[in-house]
Design a protein around this motif. Structure first.
Motif, PDB file in Angstrom:
ATOM      1  N   HIS A 343      35.940  41.045  50.281  1.00 14.31           N
ATOM      2  CA  HIS A 343      35.434  39.841  50.053  1.00 14.31           C
ATOM      3  C   HIS A 343      33.675  40.092  49.992  1.00 14.31           C
ATOM      4  O   HIS A 343      33.197  38.868  49.741  1.00 14.31           O
ATOM      5  N   ASN A 344      33.359  41.056  49.724  1.00 13.74           N
ATOM      6  CA  ASN A 344      31.918  40.921  49.616  1.00 13.74           C
ATOM      7  C   ASN A 344      31.475  42.563  49.063  1.00 13.74           C
ATOM      8  O   ASN A 344      32.235  43.356  48.910  1.00 13.74           O
ATOM      9  N   SER A 345      30.095  42.794  48.519  1.00 12.03           N
ATOM     10  CA  SER A 345      29.565  43.824  48.154  1.00 12.03           C
ATOM     11  C   SER A 345      30.224  44.450  46.761  1.00 12.03           C
ATOM     12  O   SER A 345      30.690  43.549  46.104  1.00 12.03           O
ATOM     13  N   PHE A 346      29.944  45.682  46.676  1.00  5.53           N
ATOM     14  CA  PHE A 346      30.001  46.038  45.053  1.00  5.53           C
ATOM     15  C   PHE A 346      31.310  45.902  44.523  1.00  5.53           C
ATOM     16  O   PHE A 346      31.380  45.787  43.366  1.00  5.53           O
ATOM     17  N   GLU A 347      32.442  46.271  45.031  1.00  3.60           N
ATOM     18  CA  GLU A 347      33.803  46.402  44.598  1.00  3.60           C
ATOM     19  C   GLU A 347      34.640  45.016  45.026  1.00  3.60           C
ATOM     20  O   GLU A 347      35.864  45.059  44.979  1.00  3.60           O
ATOM     21  N   THR A 348      33.935  43.895  45.116  1.00  2.00           N
ATOM     22  CA  THR A 348      34.546  42.681  45.427  1.00  2.00           C
ATOM     23  C   THR A 348      35.606  42.430  44.587  1.00  2.00           C
ATOM     24  O   THR A 348      36.703  41.771  44.932  1.00  2.00           O
ATOM     25  N   TYR A 349      35.411  42.831  43.124  1.00  2.00           N
ATOM     26  CA  TYR A 349      36.534  42.257  42.130  1.00  2.00           C
ATOM     27  C   TYR A 349      37.463  43.383  41.593  1.00  2.00           C
ATOM     28  O   TYR A 349      38.037  43.532  40.856  1.00  2.00           O
ATOM     29  N   TRP A 350      37.294  44.540  42.422  1.00  2.00           N
ATOM     30  CA  TRP A 350      38.113  45.746  42.184  1.00  2.00           C
ATOM     31  C   TRP A 350      39.321  45.527  43.148  1.00  2.00           C
ATOM     32  O   TRP A 350      39.437  46.130  44.189  1.00  2.00           O
ATOM     33  N   LYS A 351      40.317  44.771  42.816  1.00  2.00           N
ATOM     34  CA  LYS A 351      41.210  43.885  43.811  1.00  2.00           C
ATOM     35  C   LYS A 351      42.188  45.094  44.155  1.00  2.00           C
ATOM     36  O   LYS A 351      42.711  46.026  43.376  1.00  2.00           O
ATOM     37  N   GLY A 352      42.775  44.800  45.297  1.00  2.00           N
ATOM     38  CA  GLY A 352      43.936  45.677  45.833  1.00  2.00           C
ATOM     39  C   GLY A 352      45.172  45.084  45.740  1.00  2.00           C
ATOM     40  O   GLY A 352      45.319  44.383  44.915  1.00  2.00           O
ATOM     41  N   LEU A 353      46.091  45.643  46.378  1.00  2.00           N
ATOM     42  CA  LEU A 353      47.522  45.153  46.098  1.00  2.00           C
ATOM     43  C   LEU A 353      47.728  43.798  46.699  1.00  2.00           C
ATOM     44  O   LEU A 353      48.444  43.146  46.048  1.00  2.00           O
ATOM     45  N   LEU A 354      46.655  43.426  47.808  1.00  2.00           N
ATOM     46  CA  LEU A 354      46.751  42.231  48.113  1.00  2.00           C
ATOM     47  C   LEU A 354      45.457  41.369  47.457  1.00  2.00           C
ATOM     48  O   LEU A 354      44.382  42.256  47.440  1.00  2.00           O
ATOM     49  N   SER A 355      45.591  40.142  46.928  1.00  2.00           N
ATOM     50  CA  SER A 355      44.583  39.468  46.663  1.00  2.00           C
ATOM     51  C   SER A 355      43.303  39.120  47.745  1.00  2.00           C
ATOM     52  O   SER A 355      43.801  39.376  48.753  1.00  2.00           O
ATOM     53  N   HIS A 356      42.450  38.444  47.492  1.00  3.57           N
ATOM     54  CA  HIS A 356      41.597  37.991  48.247  1.00  3.57           C
ATOM     55  C   HIS A 356      42.056  37.191  49.689  1.00  3.57           C
ATOM     56  O   HIS A 356      41.425  36.841  50.792  1.00  3.57           O
ATOM     57  N   ASP A 357      43.166  36.423  49.229  1.00  4.66           N
ATOM     58  CA  ASP A 357      43.797  35.485  50.153  1.00  4.66           C
ATOM     59  C   ASP A 357      44.692  36.315  51.315  1.00  4.66           C
ATOM     60  O   ASP A 357      45.223  35.814  52.184  1.00  4.66           O
ATOM     61  N   LEU A 358      44.837  37.581  50.984  1.00  5.33           N
ATOM     62  CA  LEU A 358      45.668  38.617  52.067  1.00  5.33           C
ATOM     63  C   LEU A 358      46.972  38.091  52.097  1.00  5.33           C
ATOM     64  O   LEU A 358      47.795  38.418  52.782  1.00  5.33           O
ATOM     65  N   GLY A 359      47.591  37.547  51.102  1.00  7.22           N
ATOM     66  CA  GLY A 359      49.075  36.920  51.177  1.00  7.22           C
ATOM     67  C   GLY A 359      49.825  37.586  50.061  1.00  7.22           C
ATOM     68  O   GLY A 359      49.387  38.289  49.149  1.00  7.22           O
ATOM     69  N   PRO A 360      50.860  37.346  50.078  1.00  2.00           N
ATOM     70  CA  PRO A 360      52.094  37.708  48.973  1.00  2.00           C
ATOM     71  C   PRO A 360      51.437  37.266  47.764  1.00  2.00           C
ATOM     72  O   PRO A 360      50.924  36.191  47.484  1.00  2.00           O
ATOM     73  N   ASN A 361      51.689  38.331  46.452  1.00  2.00           N
ATOM     74  CA  ASN A 361      51.615  37.764  45.290  1.00  2.00           C
ATOM     75  C   ASN A 361      52.367  38.445  44.409  1.00  2.00           C
ATOM     76  O   ASN A 361      53.077  39.376  44.801  1.00  2.00           O
ATOM     77  N   PRO A 362      52.689  38.172  43.111  1.00  2.00           N
ATOM     78  CA  PRO A 362      53.509  38.865  42.045  1.00  2.00           C
ATOM     79  C   PRO A 362      53.423  40.251  42.163  1.00  2.00           C
ATOM     80  O   PRO A 362      54.344  41.019  41.895  1.00  2.00           O
ATOM     81  N   THR A 363      52.357  40.719  42.378  1.00  2.00           N
ATOM     82  CA  THR A 363      51.905  42.417  42.257  1.00  2.00           C
ATOM     83  C   THR A 363      52.513  43.071  43.420  1.00  2.00           C
ATOM     84  O   THR A 363      53.287  44.099  43.321  1.00  2.00           O
ATOM     85  N   TYR A 364      51.916  42.384  44.434  1.00  2.00           N
ATOM     86  CA  TYR A 364      52.794  42.770  45.825  1.00  2.00           C
ATOM     87  C   TYR A 364      54.216  42.738  45.714  1.00  2.00           C
ATOM     88  O   TYR A 364      54.897  43.664  46.294  1.00  2.00           O
ATOM     89  N   ASP A 365      54.822  41.629  45.341  1.00  2.00           N
ATOM     90  CA  ASP A 365      56.195  41.448  45.326  1.00  2.00           C
ATOM     91  C   ASP A 365      57.047  42.678  44.123  1.00  2.00           C
ATOM     92  O   ASP A 365      57.894  43.192  44.818  1.00  2.00           O
ATOM     93  N   GLU A 366      56.178  43.147  43.343  1.00  2.00           N
ATOM     94  CA  GLU A 366      56.661  44.033  42.503  1.00  2.00           C
ATOM     95  C   GLU A 366      56.843  45.162  43.182  1.00  2.00           C
ATOM     96  O   GLU A 366      57.626  46.160  42.881  1.00  2.00           O
ATOM     97  N   ALA A 367      55.696  45.702  43.933  1.00  2.00           N
ATOM     98  CA  ALA A 367      55.481  46.613  44.656  1.00  2.00           C
ATOM     99  C   ALA A 367      56.597  46.953  45.626  1.00  2.00           C
ATOM    100  O   ALA A 367      57.159  48.089  45.814  1.00  2.00           O
ATOM    101  N   LYS A 368      57.053  45.690  46.132  1.00  2.00           N
ATOM    102  CA  LYS A 368      58.323  45.850  46.876  1.00  2.00           C
ATOM    103  C   LYS A 368      59.481  46.465  46.481  1.00  2.00           C
ATOM    104  O   LYS A 368      60.171  47.305  47.087  1.00  2.00           O
ATOM    105  N   THR A 369      59.761  46.300  45.153  1.00  2.00           N
ATOM    106  CA  THR A 369      60.665  47.090  44.263  1.00  2.00           C
ATOM    107  C   THR A 369      60.577  48.353  44.007  1.00  2.00           C
ATOM    108  O   THR A 369      61.529  49.249  44.315  1.00  2.00           O
TER     109      THR A 369
END
Length: 666
Positions: A343-369
């Motif tokens: 949520h801050n500093s240099f890699e704020t937009y180097w996003k992870g499996l979860l987005s900034h809302d830390l909830g499920p998202n389509p990428t996370y759902d695909e990771a489950k498969t």
């Protein structure tokens, strides 16, 4: 380890709120069975000099163990804490740009004794604390280590000792590097100048080699410390990376991966690549082939992208395609950097499996498969063994030499030539290993591609000649064989010693202007028939000419030749051709080497990779790297498509959705 590892880098210390239990719940739901921790939080674990706090490590280890998730612990040495720099400013690397400034990571002098003292202390404190924890399966030493251009007085002193040991006398040094030029001759070791300002490419290239050696020594030193605590069954790895062009591109200029990997139990890698419409799988394949070749066995993908920047957010299906592409090159682990978006500093937009809302998202759902399929298919897909008959020879020394003596315009560099050849072999589904100048396994291959081997020893060139004479096939590009290992240009006709096997010679070279290949000999069309950047004016001695230059003054010279030498064939490409022409040249060599088969009847965007699983059965991965439905006739023996668990008959058509994958066991 008897199963595929599917993981994420996890930084509980970065979280904006308490959610360890929720993170673990979501990880389990996604099939995540591994996390990597601790490698970037030295200032948390040692907030002041000699004061240690590993409570965040302890709580994560305990929670992961309870959940049945394995842990890799990283040594936190690549980002130094503020107190160290305040007390010891000299730990920052002095580079050709001047003294270092605090702020970024990887700014330290990895040869500085003070830094090494504190690094050893934090490594011992951390590893001794975690080594007996049942969650810990291994360790990552440092992170994407390089020499960070360190070149201060202490490094210069070590370099003088290094060249003195290597050359023995001042006279031999001066002769090897041609230091008489511009009065650069050194007449006593005490007068040895800083190399930072040198204009001598031989001396500069030797210093670059020495800097790479610092990395090898640093990683071996860290590994030796960790090995004192490592328990049976635990491993040590490191995440190597590549030349960066906004993504992983080519041979790492600052590290000799082959030497640095010797100390490790398992080679690891970070691979980042274009996505969406630019996703080709080439970077995944090149990075995987390079890393598998370091130790000749399966490797770990310790970092790859989940989402990252807006242009890296994957289309539906691409995350699956990427994950299985790593396995197809021999990976036993796929790990995302990272779990959550910061949520801050240099890699704020180097996003992870979860987005900034830390909830499920389509990428996370695909990771489950992916997690479900990895768990289900681990017995069939883990520890894939690959036996390739083609290889590409890469050289840190040639890369450095071409940096010192760049091609006209400066836009085409060594790694562009490497990828020009590698990518064409990838597109025609030819499996490739990666060799280095010290490799002793040339005879294991039928075909070796050799891009721009500008600096090479007589011994290496003679080995390549012998490889051809014994029945091998080599495809060289321009700038090969030109200089020796000290970047001294050879005094005979070019391309030096390999001219014997290639059956050509030249003494002049030019920057092409409005030059094409006469008569479009490879049938690529006017658009792709041009020559750019560099051309050598080749005269065949015994070689057959595959292409002549088409130009009113240079038309008497050959551009591309092929020569029978002993039992084998050497092809020499004396110019920078288009990708289409290079593809045709390599296709000809692949066929001559006996490597053209059913898989080569398919071509990009349909990619085929294969290997043997632990049951001795052949696993073939089929990938559709396009946004359109594709189909093909399955050409091999009857088998089972593992993702759908259905029988596949020889000759049956297999359909692949856009960005789709099929895996056939036969």
């Amino acid at each position: 380890m008897d199963e595929l590892l599917y993981g994420v880098a996890y930084y509980d210390e970065y979280m904006p709120c308490e959610r360890l239990d929720e993170d673990i719940r979501m990880m389990k739901e996604a099939g995540i069975n591994l996390v990597r921790i601790a490698e970037s939080t030295w200032s948390t674990h040692e907030p002041q000099n000699g004061m240690f706090d590993f409570s965040s490590v302890d709580r994560v280890l305990d929670a992961m163990h309870k959940a049945g998730i394995r842990v890799i612990v990283g040594t936190p040495t690549y980002a130094v804490p503020t107190w160290m720099v305040k007390e010891h400013p000299d730990v920052l690397a002095e580079t050709p740009d001047g003294p270092g400034r605090y702020g970024a990571r990887q700014i330290m002098d990895i040869a500085n004794p003070t830094y090494l003292f504190y690094a050893e202390r934090i490594i011992r404190k951390l590893i001794s604390r975690v080594c007996d924890h049942p969650a810990v399966i291994g360790y990552q030493v440092d992170n994407e280590t390089k020499h960070y251009r360190t070149s201060g007085p202490n490094v210069q002193l070590r370099f003088v000792k290094y060249v003195r040991e290597k050359f023995g006398t001042i006279e031999r040094l001066n002769e090897a590097f041609g230091l008489a030029y511009w009065s650069n001759r050194i007449n006593s070791w005490e007068d040895f100048p800083s190399v930072v300002g040198t204009i001598n490419g031989s001396l500069g290239a030797e210093f670059a080699k020495f800097q790479r050696r610092l990395v090898t020594e640093f990683l071996a030193w860290q590994t030796s410390i960790v090995n004192e605590y490592k328990r049976p069954g635990q491993f040590v790895t490191h995440n190597f990376d590549f030349e960066w062009r906004g993504y992983s591109f080519g041979v790492q200029p600052d590290v000799d991966h082959f030497e640095a990997a010797k100390a490790l139990d398992i080679a690891g890698v970070d691979i980042y690549h274009p996505s969406q419409d630019e996703l080709t799988g080439k970077e995944i394949s090149f990075g995987g082939d390079s890393t598998r070749s370091l130790k000749g066995k399966n490797y770990f993908v310790l970092e790859t992208q989940a989402q990252a920047f807006p242009n890296w957010t994957p289309y539906p299906g691409q995350l699956r395609l990427q994950a299985f592409s790593h396995l197809a090159s021999g990976a036993d682990m796929v790990e995302y950097w990272h779990w959550h978006s910061i949520h801050n500093s240099f890699e704020t937009y180097w996003k992870g499996l979860l987005s900034h809302d830390l909830g499920p998202n389509p990428t996370y759902d695909e990771a489950k498969t992916i997690g479900r399929d990895f768990a289900r298919l681990s017995p069939k897909l883990a520890h894939l063994k690959k036996r390739n008959r083609a290889a590409i020879l890469v050289s840190n020394e040639a890369l450095t030499a071409l940096d010192w003596f760049p091609l006209p315009g400066g836009n085409v560099r060594y790694n562009d030539v490497v990828r020009l050849m590698y990518d064409r072999l990838y597109e025609m589904n030819v499996g490739v290993d990666v060799l280095h100048p010290g490799s002793d396994s040339f005879e294991s291959y039928d075909l070796i591609a050799v891009p721009a081997l500008y600096a090479a020893s007589d011994e290496l060139l003679m080995r390549l000649n012998q490889f051809v004479e014994n029945g091998g096939h080599v495809v060289y590009t321009f700038k090969s064989g030109f200089a020796d290992e000290n970047v001294q240009v050879r005094t005979g006709a070019q391309p030096g010693l390999i001219g014997e096997a290639c059956g050509v010679r030249y003494s002049q070279f030019v920057e092409p202007k409005s030059v094409t290949l006469k008569g479009d000999p490879f049938g690529v069309g006017e658009e792709h028939n041009g020559v750019s950047v560099w051309m050598e004016l080749l005269t065949p001695t015994t070689a057959d000419v595959l292409a002549w230059y088409d130009h009113p003054h240079w038309g008497a010279y050959a551009a591309i030749t092929e020569n029978r030498y002993g039992k084998g064939t050497a092809t020499y490409v004396g110019c920078l051709p288009s990708a289409a022409v290079m593809g045709k040249v390599l296709e000809r060599a692949v066929k001559a080497a006996g490597l053209w088969g059913a898989d080569q009847e398919l071509s990009f965007p349909l990619i085929v990779k294969s290997g043997t699983n632990e049951a001795g059965k052949t696993i073939r991965y089929y990938f559709n790297y396009s946004d359109e439905l594709r189909s093909f006739a399955y050409p091999h023996e009857d088998g089972t498509e593992l993702l759908s668990d259905r029988a596949v008959r020889s000759g049956e058509r297999i359909e692949l959705d856009r960005w789709g994958v099929a895996i056939v066991e036969a």
